[in-house]
Design a protein around this motif. Structure first.
Motif, PDB file in Angstrom:
ATOM      1  N   ILE A 127      -8.108  10.250  -8.721  1.00 45.69           N
ATOM      2  CA  ILE A 127      -8.064   9.698  -7.349  1.00 45.69           C
ATOM      3  C   ILE A 127      -9.255   8.787  -7.110  1.00 45.69           C
ATOM      4  O   ILE A 127      -9.154   7.708  -6.530  1.00 45.69           O
ATOM      5  CB  ILE A 127      -8.009  10.833  -6.336  1.00 45.69           C
ATOM      6  CG1 ILE A 127      -6.707  11.609  -6.501  1.00 45.69           C
ATOM      7  CG2 ILE A 127      -8.139  10.325  -4.929  1.00 45.69           C
ATOM      8  CD1 ILE A 127      -6.645  12.866  -5.670  1.00 45.69           C
ATOM      9  N   ILE A 135      -1.954   3.344  -2.480  1.00 47.44           N
ATOM     10  CA  ILE A 135      -2.061   4.593  -1.693  1.00 47.44           C
ATOM     11  C   ILE A 135      -0.874   5.503  -1.965  1.00 47.44           C
ATOM     12  O   ILE A 135      -1.002   6.727  -2.127  1.00 47.44           O
ATOM     13  CB  ILE A 135      -2.163   4.273  -0.187  1.00 47.44           C
ATOM     14  CG1 ILE A 135      -3.494   3.587   0.095  1.00 47.44           C
ATOM     15  CG2 ILE A 135      -2.025   5.544   0.659  1.00 47.44           C
ATOM     16  CD1 ILE A 135      -3.634   3.089   1.517  1.00 47.44           C
ATOM     17  N   PHE A 136       0.327   4.916  -2.051  1.00 43.44           N
ATOM     18  CA  PHE A 136       1.528   5.712  -2.323  1.00 43.44           C
ATOM     19  C   PHE A 136       1.414   6.409  -3.682  1.00 43.44           C
ATOM     20  O   PHE A 136       1.750   7.596  -3.836  1.00 43.44           O
ATOM     21  CB  PHE A 136       2.750   4.784  -2.294  1.00 43.44           C
ATOM     22  CG  PHE A 136       4.041   5.495  -2.592  1.00 43.44           C
ATOM     23  CD1 PHE A 136       4.629   5.425  -3.866  1.00 43.44           C
ATOM     24  CD2 PHE A 136       4.691   6.230  -1.609  1.00 43.44           C
ATOM     25  CE1 PHE A 136       5.807   6.067  -4.129  1.00 43.44           C
ATOM     26  CE2 PHE A 136       5.857   6.895  -1.876  1.00 43.44           C
ATOM     27  CZ  PHE A 136       6.428   6.819  -3.143  1.00 43.44           C
ATOM     28  N   ILE A 153      -0.960   9.398  -3.488  1.00 45.20           N
ATOM     29  CA  ILE A 153      -0.350  10.558  -2.831  1.00 45.20           C
ATOM     30  C   ILE A 153       0.584  11.302  -3.786  1.00 45.20           C
ATOM     31  O   ILE A 153       0.550  12.523  -3.908  1.00 45.20           O
ATOM     32  CB  ILE A 153       0.401  10.121  -1.560  1.00 45.20           C
ATOM     33  CG1 ILE A 153      -0.605   9.620  -0.510  1.00 45.20           C
ATOM     34  CG2 ILE A 153       1.230  11.291  -0.980  1.00 45.20           C
ATOM     35  CD1 ILE A 153       0.047   9.008   0.711  1.00 45.20           C
ATOM     36  N   ALA A 199      -1.376  13.209  -6.392  1.00 50.92           N
ATOM     37  CA  ALA A 199      -2.015  14.409  -5.834  1.00 50.92           C
ATOM     38  C   ALA A 199      -1.002  15.549  -5.679  1.00 50.92           C
ATOM     39  O   ALA A 199      -1.297  16.717  -5.953  1.00 50.92           O
ATOM     40  CB  ALA A 199      -2.662  14.090  -4.488  1.00 50.92           C
ATOM     41  N   VAL A 200       0.227  15.201  -5.248  1.00 52.75           N
ATOM     42  CA  VAL A 200       1.268  16.219  -5.097  1.00 52.75           C
ATOM     43  C   VAL A 200       1.608  16.836  -6.453  1.00 52.75           C
ATOM     44  O   VAL A 200       1.772  18.057  -6.590  1.00 52.75           O
ATOM     45  CB  VAL A 200       2.527  15.621  -4.440  1.00 52.75           C
ATOM     46  CG1 VAL A 200       3.704  16.597  -4.514  1.00 52.75           C
ATOM     47  CG2 VAL A 200       2.237  15.246  -2.994  1.00 52.75           C
TER      48      VAL A 200
END
Length: 637
Positions: free
Chosen positions: A20, A62-63, A66, A69-70
């Motif tokens: 990240i 950004i997408f 995310i 991270a999921v």
């Protein structure tokens, strides 16, 4: 195993964090290092496309962050449960190979696991807890005694409990134990079932009736123990096991001296456990101390007086003495029965007083009541409750003024009719040409219907002077719920009242006593459940103190019992109580909140000592040291 998991988890988190962070740094570089235009016009011409490009790049970066991270989070969860399940299986496998070993670790107040589960499957483990030990047996067919994880309906945290999977069909869950840490201590900190030394176990927070938890499963024979299953498991029956203190829990059956269980599913009719049985049906509410006296004693004495003609019919030449005008003595009796001072009766039993003919006296300390009637023969009756055994003895003293030249004959004996027994002591003076006098002291008991004490005795002494004598009759050894009385028999011409004549009169006087109903000393709306003994039935008589054999009936478990003074006991193990001496056989004494703090103990007075160290009953009321130093384990099924 836990350290490997932690290391893997921290590694995954580090990878996610660095990914990240790198993405964010790249985005900043793209955003801030756009090529610069050489002039304002060019910047103005190209401003809109550049701005749109920047927005598009930022959105997709950004997408992507995310989504990444999921994926990392989901992976961490999968790894966690894979490792945890492997740990449970490994524990199960190890326990199956070493089912006799007990592994202990640190426990917390939320009953976290302390022992390696004994399980051949995955049901009853930390990640798959069962509702109860019976649930495990019915679902998985497990037959090994040992430790399993449970989470009864309505609870949120699994806990580890010991399961007996072999006794009488198995499926028994250990939910509690009662252990006496100091038989001489009263509500000490170790009496966890009822302790007034700790605020959280205060007078009105009795642990038989709440959801408090204490102790550890593997230490259940070394200290008081209670888990959340006591109040949350829905069961039908109960089993009690008596074992020596500090016996390993998983070996308790092998060392048990007594074991028994119910089979009539009584718990199912009372909410499913002892918690609801006590709180909803048989609460142990402390009672205030209210002084009550035996009722209808005046009618009893009137009934005896009404038999006057019949009583004296068996005594030829019965002399009807005169009472005179003085109420505290028989002034002269007439015809020279006494000299001018007459005869006076004193009665002392904690309280003391000279009996006034036709009057009534009460002593609240021992709840005794004295009533007399100026009949022929004269009759005085004293009903003695003495509920707390506050005093051990009392006495009648007859002070009579007659010369020492009289002949003297004494009688003593007893007669029995049904459940009633009448004991008597008598001293007769006669021989001169004046009416003879026979002073008779009697005591009536009924251990079954009146719950009279069975150990009291009568004794006597005489002191004789030139012109008067003292005749003392003593009621000894803690009399309780008995009737004592005095009557005076007499014949004309100095004739002796024979023993046959005297016993004929006493037998007739006994009939009204047989018709007297002495109200029950304590409430009997308690729960009595039949039990089946699986260990120790042949030696059960050794468990019950000798003086309690007639006061108890084996083959039962009694839930809640009440003492003479209002103290409640949680249960009477292995027996039902036929009187109110629960302190010698029951457990879990709950003081009434006012005066009876000495009944506040796990095993109350199992050492045979009454409610004060100054008063001792016979050791025939005491349990053996083996009993006192044993733990009573409580199981549900």
């Amino acid at each position: 195993m836990d350290e490997d998991f932690q290391a893997r988890n921290e590694n995954v988190q580090a990878i996610a964090y660095n990914s990240i962070r790198a993405a964010c740094n790249q985005n900043e570089e793209i955003y801030f290092n756009e090529p610069r235009q050489e002039n304002a016009g060019a910047r103005q011409i190209n401003a809109q496309p550049v701005q749109n490009k920047r927005r598009s790049q930022k959105f997709w970066k950004i997408f992507a962050i995310i989504i990444f991270a999921v994926i990392i989070a989901v992976g961490a969860v999968v790894i966690h449960y894979t490792v945890a399940n492997k740990a449970a299986v490994d524990c199960t496998s190890t326990s199956s190979q070493n089912s006799g070993d007990k592994v202990t670790t640190t426990t917390t107040t939320t009953n976290t696991p302390t022992n390696t589960p004994t399980n051949t499957g995955t049901y009853g483990t930390l990640t798959n807890p069962a509702l109860s030990c019976l649930d495990i047996k019915n679902t998985s067919g497990v037959t090994n005694d040992g430790y399993y994880f449970l989470q009864p309906s309505g609870t949120v945290v699994p806990f580890q409990a010991f399961c007996d999977m072999t006794t009488s069909g198995g499926g028994w869950t250990l939910v509690a134990s009662v252990h006496e840490n100091d038989i001489n201590g009263k509500c000490t900190t170790g009496d966890m079932w009822f302790s007034n030394d700790l605020a959280r176990y205060s007078l009105f927070s009795r642990n038989w009736e709440n959801t408090n938890q204490f102790g550890k499963a593997d230490k259940a024979t070394s200290a008081d123990y209670k888990n959340i299953g006591y109040s949350s498991i829905k069961a039908a029956n109960i089993m009690l096991r008596h074992v020596p203190n500090k016996t390993p829990v998983d070996q308790s059956k092998s060392f048990a001296s007594l074991q028994y269980h119910t089979s009539n599913n009584f718990l199912g009719e009372h909410g499913g456990n002892l918690f609801t049985t006590y709180t909803r049906h048989y609460p142990m509410n402390p009672k205030s101390t209210v002084v009550t006296f035996p009722s209808n004693v005046d009618k009893l004495v009137d009934d005896i007086a009404a038999l006057s003609t019949n009583i004296t019919s068996g005594i030829p030449d019965f002399y009807k003495y005169t009472y005179g005008s003085t109420t505290d003595r028989l002034q002269d009796g007439g015809n020279g029965t006494y000299t001018s001072y007459g005869m006076q009766i004193y009665f002392g039993f904690y309280c003391g007083y000279n009996i006034r003919y036709g009057s009534e006296y009460k002593c609240s300390s021992v709840q005794s009541l004295v009533i007399s009637r100026k009949s022929h023969p004269f009759i005085a009756v004293i009903a003695i409750e003495n509920p707390s055994l506050r005093t051990s003895s009392g006495q009648f003293q007859i002070r009579a003024y007659r010369p020492s030249t009289d002949s003297i004959t004494s009688y003593n004996g007893k007669m029995t009719e049904g459940n009633f027994e009448l004991q008597y002591r008598a001293r007769c003076v006669y021989g001169r040409n004046v009416p003879s006098v026979c002073d008779v002291v009697l005591a009536v008991k009924n251990t079954k219907d009146w719950f009279s004490s069975s150990t009291f005795t009568l004794s006597e002494s005489t002191s004789r002077n030139t012109d008067f004598y003292y005749y003392d009759v003593y009621i000894n050894n803690y009399p309780r719920r008995i009737m004592v009385g005095y009557t005076m028999l007499s014949r004309t011409g100095g004739r002796l009242v024979t023993k046959v004549q005297m016993e004929s009169a006493l037998q007739k006087m006994l009939q009204p006593f047989k018709n007297y109903t002495w109200p029950a000393p304590c409430a009997f709306n308690h729960l009595v459940v039949p039990v089946t003994y699986t260990i120790g039935e042949s030696t059960l008589s050794n468990f019950v103190p000798p003086s309690m054999h007639s006061a108890t009936t084996t083959g039962f478990l009694q839930i809640r019992a009440e003492s003479y003074d209002g103290t409640y006991y949680a249960m009477c193990p292995a027996v039902k109580l036929n009187n109110c001496d629960g302190q010698y056989i029951c457990i879990g004494g709950v003081k009434n909140g006012y005066t009876q703090s000495n009944d506040c103990n796990d095993y109350t007075d199992w050492n045979g000592v009454t409610n004060s160290p100054d008063y001792h009953t016979s050791k025939t009321y005491a349990h053996s040291t083996t009993d006192i130093e044993s733990t009573i384990m409580i199981f549900y099924r």
